[in-house]
Each structure stands twice: as C-alpha cells, then as structure tokens.
Design a protein around this motif. Structure first.
Motif, short mmCIF file in Angstrom:
data_model
loop_
_atom_site.label_atom_id
_atom_site.label_comp_id
_atom_site.label_asym_id
_atom_site.label_seq_id
_atom_site.Cartn_x
_atom_site.Cartn_y
_atom_site.Cartn_z
N GLU A 27 0.80 -1.23 0.00
CA GLU A 27 0.00 0.00 0.00
C GLU A 27 0.83 1.27 0.00
N VAL A 28 2.16 1.17 0.19
CA VAL A 28 3.00 2.36 0.24
C VAL A 28 3.89 2.45 -1.00
N ASP A 29 4.30 3.69 -1.30
CA ASP A 29 5.16 3.94 -2.45
C ASP A 29 6.63 4.02 -2.06
N MET A 30 6.89 4.18 -0.77
CA MET A 30 8.26 4.36 -0.30
C MET A 30 8.32 3.91 1.15
N MET A 31 9.48 3.34 1.56
CA MET A 31 9.69 2.94 2.95
C MET A 31 11.02 3.53 3.42
N ILE A 32 10.98 4.18 4.58
CA ILE A 32 12.15 4.87 5.13
C ILE A 32 12.45 4.31 6.52
N HIS A 33 13.73 4.02 6.76
CA HIS A 33 14.20 3.63 8.10
C HIS A 33 15.19 4.71 8.54
N CYS A 34 14.86 5.39 9.63
CA CYS A 34 15.65 6.53 10.11
C CYS A 34 16.83 6.13 11.00
N GLY A 35 17.32 4.93 10.88
CA GLY A 35 18.56 4.55 11.57
C GLY A 35 18.38 3.77 12.85
N ASP A 36 19.51 3.24 13.30
CA ASP A 36 19.60 2.31 14.42
C ASP A 36 18.82 1.02 14.15
N SER A 37 19.04 0.49 12.95
CA SER A 37 18.51 -0.84 12.64
C SER A 37 19.38 -1.90 13.30
N GLU A 38 20.67 -1.58 13.46
CA GLU A 38 21.68 -2.50 13.98
C GLU A 38 21.82 -3.75 13.12
N LEU A 39 21.49 -3.60 11.83
CA LEU A 39 21.59 -4.72 10.89
C LEU A 39 22.64 -4.40 9.84
N GLU A 40 23.06 -5.42 9.13
CA GLU A 40 23.97 -5.21 8.01
C GLU A 40 23.17 -4.73 6.81
N LYS A 41 23.83 -3.98 5.94
CA LYS A 41 23.16 -3.39 4.79
C LYS A 41 22.46 -4.43 3.92
N GLU A 42 23.02 -5.63 3.84
CA GLU A 42 22.49 -6.68 2.99
C GLU A 42 21.37 -7.47 3.67
N ASP A 43 21.03 -7.18 4.90
CA ASP A 43 20.00 -7.95 5.60
C ASP A 43 18.68 -7.84 4.86
N GLU A 44 18.05 -8.97 4.61
CA GLU A 44 16.80 -9.04 3.86
C GLU A 44 15.68 -8.22 4.52
N ALA A 45 15.72 -8.06 5.83
CA ALA A 45 14.68 -7.29 6.52
C ALA A 45 14.69 -5.82 6.08
N LEU A 46 15.82 -5.33 5.59
CA LEU A 46 15.92 -3.93 5.15
C LEU A 46 15.63 -3.75 3.67
N ALA A 47 15.42 -4.85 2.95
CA ALA A 47 15.14 -4.76 1.51
C ALA A 47 13.90 -3.90 1.29
N GLY A 48 14.03 -2.93 0.40
CA GLY A 48 12.92 -2.03 0.08
C GLY A 48 12.93 -0.74 0.87
N PHE A 49 13.72 -0.68 1.94
CA PHE A 49 13.82 0.53 2.76
C PHE A 49 14.98 1.40 2.29
N THR A 50 14.80 2.72 2.35
CA THR A 50 15.92 3.65 2.31
C THR A 50 16.35 3.77 3.76
N VAL A 51 17.64 3.48 4.03
CA VAL A 51 18.12 3.39 5.41
C VAL A 51 19.29 4.34 5.61
N VAL A 52 19.30 5.06 6.74
CA VAL A 52 20.44 5.90 7.11
C VAL A 52 21.11 5.32 8.36
N LYS A 53 22.32 5.76 8.58
CA LYS A 53 23.13 5.26 9.69
C LYS A 53 22.76 5.95 11.00
N GLY A 54 22.56 5.14 12.02
CA GLY A 54 22.32 5.66 13.36
C GLY A 54 23.55 5.48 14.22
N ASN A 55 23.50 6.01 15.43
CA ASN A 55 24.66 5.93 16.32
C ASN A 55 24.93 4.51 16.81
#
Length: 174
Positions: A27-55
């Motif tokens: 239902e959404v056109d874009m997905m954003i993660h504002c950081g502190d995922s604590e995951l690796e960039k290649e993690d499948e859970a982040l697929a489709g998200f624009t992700v930035v680095k958190g502390n």
C-alpha cells in the motif's frame, strides 16, 4: 497521492521490519528507516527501505543522510544524533533548509512527534522496538495528497492510533 512508511530505531529486530513490510509494502510507495537498525546493509529485513546510519549502526555501511523526492517534495532523512535532536531541532532545520527539503524524517530520541517548523514538516516516528515516553511501539504512514500531509500513527501491536493521527498543510513542492 503517495504514501510513505517511516520507521526508526528497530535495534536489531528483523521480525518487526518483516512484519511491517508484510502489512504495508503493497500500500505504500516508499519505505524509510531513520537509523539504528543494527543490521547489516544486505540484511533481507531492510530490503525495500531507504536506510540511514544511526549511532548504534556499527555493522551496516549506511549513509549518514538521504535526500529523496516524491510528488515534487524533497524528503531529508537522517538519524538525528549528528544534529543533537535530543536537545532541539535547530541544527537539523538548518541542514534540511540547505538540502531544500520540506519533509524531514529522523529518529534517535525514540520519541514520537510531528510538527511544522519554518514551513517544513518534521517527523519522528518514535521507536518500533524501544519506545520512550509511551508504551506503544510506533511507526507512521505519511500520505501526501493535494498539498496536504496526513500522518497516521500506528502501534505495532494494536494498529492505528487514530487519536494521534494529524493533518498538515504543506508548502507547494519546491
């Protein structure tokens, strides 16, 4: 009309992100993660998200900020720790102005909030895993429609919190 899912501070939970995608990705056109995922960039859970680095993002090679565009609106995404968002939003507002953004998405404080400052919409979706100031594990869906921004707030466990949903008038796209 566009819809954007905004989440932050998932702190290692792949399950929560996968659940959000299964609920809302269609239902959404874009997905954003504002950081502190604590995951690796290649993690499948982040697929489709624009992700930035958190502390707390020590493993993923994410950018410190992202600049996106949708429906003519520029969206500035950052975690917020480099802009001292726990104190005030002044530094973040200056950076967003430099970037020409009218929508600013950030996290870091784990506190849900949205407000217009200087004509720009600032959104902190709270934390999907470790909320502060409330029990609900929150995220938001922003709907842009004819110069209006409709912010729907969700509790991961109970669905939409209609009492927290808000409507904002946005300036014309830049």
């Amino acid at each position: 009309m566009s819809k954007i899912l905004i989440v932050s501070d998932s702190h290692g939970s792949t399950e929560l992100l996968e659940e959000l995608k299964s609920r809302h990705a269609s239902e959404v056109d874009m997905m954003i993660h504002c950081g502190d995922s604590e995951l690796e960039k290649e993690d499948e859970a982040l697929a489709g998200f624009t992700v930035v680095k958190g502390n707390c993002d020590f493993f993923g090679d994410f950018p410190e900020e992202a600049l996106l565009e949708i429906d003519g609106y520029r969206i500035f995404v950052t975690h917020g720790h480099l802009h001292s968002v726990k104190s005030n939003l002044l530094s973040l507002s200056y950076r967003a102005e430099e970037a020409g953004a009218s929508i600013i998405c950030f996290g870091h404080s784990h506190l849900l909030g949205a407000e217009i400052i200087g004509g720009s919409l600032f959104i902190n979706p709270g934390s999907i895993r470790l909320p502060r100031g409330r029990r609900e594990r929150t995220y938001v869906i922003l709907e842009l429609k004819q110069g209006r921004a409709y912010l729907r707030v969700y509790d991961h466990d109970r669905g939409e919190i209609t009492s927290l949903s808000q409507e904002f008038t946005l300036p014309a796209p830049r």
